[in-house]
Write an enzyme that holds these catalytic residues in place. Structure first.
Site, mmCIF file in Angstrom:
data_model
loop_
_atom_site.group_PDB
_atom_site.id
_atom_site.type_symbol
_atom_site.label_atom_id
_atom_site.label_comp_id
_atom_site.label_asym_id
_atom_site.label_seq_id
_atom_site.Cartn_x
_atom_site.Cartn_y
_atom_site.Cartn_z
ATOM 1 N N LYS A 52 0.840 -1.206 0.000
ATOM 2 C CA LYS A 52 0.000 0.000 0.000
ATOM 3 C C LYS A 52 0.876 1.258 0.000
ATOM 4 C CE LYS A 52 -3.984 -2.032 2.385
ATOM 5 N NZ LYS A 52 -4.799 -2.046 3.641
ATOM 6 N N ALA A 73 -0.972 0.687 6.107
ATOM 7 C CA ALA A 73 -1.356 -0.171 7.236
ATOM 8 C C ALA A 73 -2.328 -1.238 6.759
ATOM 9 C CB ALA A 73 -1.989 0.658 8.351
ATOM 10 N N ASP A 74 -2.270 -2.369 7.421
ATOM 11 C CA ASP A 74 -3.237 -3.424 7.135
ATOM 12 C C ASP A 74 -3.504 -4.208 8.414
ATOM 13 O OD1 ASP A 74 -4.682 -4.684 4.716
ATOM 14 O OD2 ASP A 74 -3.937 -6.404 5.840
ATOM 15 N N THR A 75 -4.735 -4.682 8.537
ATOM 16 C CA THR A 75 -5.162 -5.410 9.729
ATOM 17 C C THR A 75 -5.861 -6.692 9.317
ATOM 18 O OG1 THR A 75 -5.478 -3.341 10.974
ATOM 19 C CG2 THR A 75 -6.580 -5.304 11.831
ATOM 20 N N ALA A 110 -0.146 -4.431 10.748
ATOM 21 C CA ALA A 110 1.191 -4.040 10.300
ATOM 22 C C ALA A 110 1.147 -2.619 9.770
ATOM 23 C CB ALA A 110 1.683 -4.980 9.207
#
Length: 206
Positions: A52, A73-75, A110
Protein backbone atom coordinates in the site's frame (compact mmCIF):
# COMPACT_ATOMS: atom_id res chain seq x y z
CA UNK A 1 8.43 19.67 6.86
CA UNK A 2 7.67 16.66 4.70
CA UNK A 3 4.14 15.87 3.54
CA UNK A 4 2.59 12.77 5.11
CA UNK A 5 0.28 10.60 3.01
CA UNK A 6 -1.93 7.95 4.59
CA UNK A 7 -2.34 5.16 2.04
CA UNK A 8 -5.91 4.45 3.12
CA UNK A 9 -9.41 5.87 3.00
CA UNK A 10 -10.37 4.08 6.22
CA UNK A 11 -12.24 6.54 8.45
CA UNK A 12 -10.90 4.70 11.50
CA UNK A 13 -7.25 5.07 10.46
CA UNK A 14 -7.82 8.70 9.51
CA UNK A 15 -9.33 9.40 12.94
CA UNK A 16 -6.46 7.70 14.76
CA UNK A 17 -3.77 9.52 12.79
CA UNK A 18 -5.59 12.80 13.38
CA UNK A 19 -5.69 11.93 17.09
CA UNK A 20 -1.88 11.88 17.04
CA UNK A 21 -1.85 15.48 15.79
CA UNK A 22 -0.39 14.85 12.35
CA UNK A 23 -1.32 16.86 9.27
CA UNK A 24 -1.77 14.51 6.31
CA UNK A 25 -3.63 13.74 3.14
CA UNK A 26 -5.20 10.40 2.23
CA UNK A 27 -4.88 8.39 -0.95
CA UNK A 28 -6.16 4.83 -1.27
CA UNK A 29 -3.80 2.27 -2.77
CA UNK A 30 -5.15 -0.08 -5.42
CA UNK A 31 -3.52 -3.43 -4.67
CA UNK A 32 -4.43 -7.10 -4.86
CA UNK A 33 -5.25 -8.21 -1.31
CA UNK A 34 -5.43 -11.94 -2.05
CA UNK A 35 -3.45 -14.26 0.19
CA UNK A 36 -0.58 -15.95 -1.62
CA UNK A 37 -0.23 -19.76 -1.52
CA UNK A 38 1.34 -20.92 1.77
CA UNK A 39 1.58 -17.31 3.02
CA UNK A 40 1.13 -17.03 6.77
CA UNK A 41 -0.92 -14.28 8.37
CA UNK A 42 2.03 -12.27 9.69
CA UNK A 43 3.81 -12.21 6.33
CA UNK A 44 0.53 -11.38 4.60
CA UNK A 45 -0.36 -8.36 6.71
CA UNK A 46 3.18 -6.94 6.54
CA UNK A 47 3.29 -7.43 2.78
CA UNK A 48 0.00 -5.58 2.27
CA UNK A 49 1.08 -2.65 4.44
CA UNK A 50 4.29 -2.35 2.41
CA UNK A 51 2.52 -2.69 -0.94
CA UNK A 52 0.00 0.00 0.00
CA UNK A 53 2.73 2.46 0.98
CA UNK A 54 4.96 1.63 -1.98
CA UNK A 55 1.99 1.75 -4.34
CA UNK A 56 1.26 5.35 -3.44
CA UNK A 57 4.91 6.43 -3.54
CA UNK A 58 5.33 4.83 -6.97
CA UNK A 59 2.62 7.00 -8.54
CA UNK A 60 4.05 10.24 -7.16
CA UNK A 61 6.34 12.31 -9.40
CA UNK A 62 9.92 11.25 -8.66
CA UNK A 63 10.99 14.80 -7.91
CA UNK A 64 8.48 14.85 -5.04
CA UNK A 65 9.79 11.72 -3.34
CA UNK A 66 12.15 13.72 -1.14
CA UNK A 67 9.18 15.73 0.15
CA UNK A 68 6.85 12.82 0.89
CA UNK A 69 6.41 10.15 3.54
CA UNK A 70 3.82 7.45 2.93
CA UNK A 71 2.21 5.42 5.70
CA UNK A 72 0.52 2.13 4.86
CA UNK A 73 -1.36 -0.17 7.24
CA UNK A 74 -3.24 -3.42 7.14
CA UNK A 75 -5.16 -5.41 9.73
CA UNK A 76 -6.31 -9.01 9.78
CA UNK A 77 -8.14 -11.21 12.26
CA UNK A 78 -6.65 -14.66 12.81
CA UNK A 79 -8.10 -17.76 14.44
CA UNK A 80 -6.22 -21.07 14.49
CA UNK A 81 -3.74 -19.66 11.94
CA UNK A 82 -6.56 -18.84 9.50
CA UNK A 83 -7.17 -15.29 8.27
CA UNK A 84 -10.81 -14.29 8.71
CA UNK A 85 -11.76 -11.75 6.06
CA UNK A 86 -14.71 -9.43 5.57
CA UNK A 87 -18.09 -11.18 5.34
CA UNK A 88 -19.73 -11.31 1.91
CA UNK A 89 -23.18 -11.86 3.42
CA UNK A 90 -25.09 -12.57 6.63
CA UNK A 91 -24.34 -16.29 6.50
CA UNK A 92 -20.58 -15.66 6.43
CA UNK A 93 -20.90 -13.17 9.28
CA UNK A 94 -22.78 -15.71 11.38
CA UNK A 95 -20.28 -18.46 10.61
CA UNK A 96 -17.29 -16.24 11.46
CA UNK A 97 -18.67 -14.87 14.73
CA UNK A 98 -19.77 -18.32 15.88
CA UNK A 99 -16.17 -19.43 15.38
CA UNK A 100 -14.95 -16.48 17.46
CA UNK A 101 -17.59 -17.06 20.14
CA UNK A 102 -16.13 -17.79 23.60
CA UNK A 103 -12.61 -17.98 22.15
CA UNK A 104 -9.42 -15.96 22.01
CA UNK A 105 -8.21 -14.81 18.61
CA UNK A 106 -5.40 -12.64 17.30
CA UNK A 107 -5.59 -9.30 15.53
CA UNK A 108 -2.49 -8.50 13.50
CA UNK A 109 -1.85 -4.95 12.35
CA UNK A 110 1.19 -4.04 10.30
CA UNK A 111 2.33 -0.54 9.46
CA UNK A 112 4.88 0.43 6.83
CA UNK A 113 6.52 3.79 6.22
CA UNK A 114 8.16 4.60 2.89
CA UNK A 115 10.47 7.60 2.69
CA UNK A 116 13.50 8.50 0.64
CA UNK A 117 16.80 7.44 2.17
CA UNK A 118 18.60 10.71 2.92
CA UNK A 119 21.98 8.94 2.87
CA UNK A 120 21.56 7.35 -0.55
CA UNK A 121 23.09 8.94 -3.62
CA UNK A 122 20.64 6.99 -5.80
CA UNK A 123 17.58 8.49 -4.01
CA UNK A 124 16.31 5.06 -3.05
CA UNK A 125 13.22 4.72 -0.91
CA UNK A 126 13.58 3.15 2.51
CA UNK A 127 10.81 0.92 3.92
CA UNK A 128 10.45 0.35 7.65
CA UNK A 129 7.75 -1.82 9.16
CA UNK A 130 6.27 -2.83 12.49
CA UNK A 131 3.92 -5.71 13.24
CA UNK A 132 1.64 -5.51 16.28
CA UNK A 133 -0.17 -8.58 17.60
CA UNK A 134 -3.10 -8.28 20.01
CA UNK A 135 -5.03 -11.06 21.74
CA UNK A 136 -8.80 -10.57 21.87
CA UNK A 137 -11.21 -12.72 23.88
CA UNK A 138 -14.89 -12.94 22.91
CA UNK A 139 -17.87 -13.77 25.09
CA UNK A 140 -20.23 -16.55 24.11
CA UNK A 141 -22.49 -15.40 21.24
CA UNK A 142 -25.91 -16.59 20.11
CA UNK A 143 -27.12 -16.70 16.52
CA UNK A 144 -29.86 -14.18 17.38
CA UNK A 145 -27.25 -11.73 18.73
CA UNK A 146 -25.17 -12.11 15.57
CA UNK A 147 -28.20 -11.61 13.30
CA UNK A 148 -29.14 -8.46 15.19
CA UNK A 149 -25.55 -7.24 14.88
CA UNK A 150 -25.55 -7.93 11.13
CA UNK A 151 -28.67 -5.78 10.77
CA UNK A 152 -26.77 -2.78 12.16
CA UNK A 153 -24.58 -2.86 9.05
CA UNK A 154 -21.40 -2.60 11.08
CA UNK A 155 -19.85 -6.02 10.27
CA UNK A 156 -20.07 -5.63 6.48
CA UNK A 157 -16.67 -4.01 5.90
CA UNK A 158 -14.84 -5.36 8.95
CA UNK A 159 -12.16 -8.04 9.00
CA UNK A 160 -13.41 -10.82 11.23
CA UNK A 161 -16.97 -9.47 10.93
CA UNK A 162 -16.75 -7.05 13.87
CA UNK A 163 -15.62 -3.59 14.85
CA UNK A 164 -14.18 -3.28 18.35
CA UNK A 165 -14.62 0.50 18.33
CA UNK A 166 -18.35 0.19 17.61
CA UNK A 167 -21.27 -1.99 18.60
CA UNK A 168 -19.10 -5.09 18.30
CA UNK A 169 -17.02 -3.92 21.25
CA UNK A 170 -19.63 -5.41 23.57
CA UNK A 171 -18.57 -8.91 22.46
CA UNK A 172 -15.03 -8.41 23.78
CA UNK A 173 -14.37 -9.55 27.35
CA UNK A 174 -10.60 -8.95 27.48
CA UNK A 175 -7.86 -7.56 25.29
CA UNK A 176 -4.13 -8.12 25.68
CA UNK A 177 -2.17 -5.69 23.55
CA UNK A 178 -2.89 -2.53 21.59
CA UNK A 179 -6.52 -1.43 21.36
CA UNK A 180 -5.73 1.13 18.65
CA UNK A 181 -4.03 -1.59 16.58
CA UNK A 182 -7.25 -3.61 16.65
CA UNK A 183 -9.11 -0.52 15.42
CA UNK A 184 -6.60 -0.21 12.59
CA UNK A 185 -3.53 1.87 13.53
CA UNK A 186 -1.24 1.29 16.55
CA UNK A 187 -0.65 4.76 17.99
CA UNK A 188 2.66 4.18 19.78
CA UNK A 189 4.30 2.28 16.94
CA UNK A 190 3.10 4.75 14.32
CA UNK A 191 4.73 7.67 16.14
CA UNK A 192 7.96 5.68 16.53
CA UNK A 193 8.21 4.94 12.79
CA UNK A 194 7.30 8.47 11.72
CA UNK A 195 9.80 10.00 14.13
CA UNK A 196 12.44 7.62 12.74
CA UNK A 197 12.00 9.15 9.28
CA UNK A 198 12.05 12.70 10.58
CA UNK A 199 8.37 13.42 11.17
CA UNK A 200 7.98 14.09 14.90
CA UNK A 201 4.64 14.07 16.69
CA UNK A 202 3.02 17.29 17.90
CA UNK A 203 4.21 16.55 21.43
CA UNK A 204 7.82 16.33 20.29
CA UNK A 205 7.65 20.01 19.35
CA UNK A 206 5.91 21.07 22.55
Amino acid sequence: MKQLILASQSPRRKALLTQLGYQFITQAADINESVKPNENAKDYVVRLAIEKAQGIMSVLPEQKHTQMIVLGADTCVVLDDEILGKPANEAECIATLLRLSNKEHQVLTAIAVVAEDQNSQEHNNDVITKLVETQVQFKSLTVDEIKAYWRTGEPCDKAGSYGIQGIGGQFVTTINGSYSAVVGLPLYETVQLLEHVGLPSSLSNA
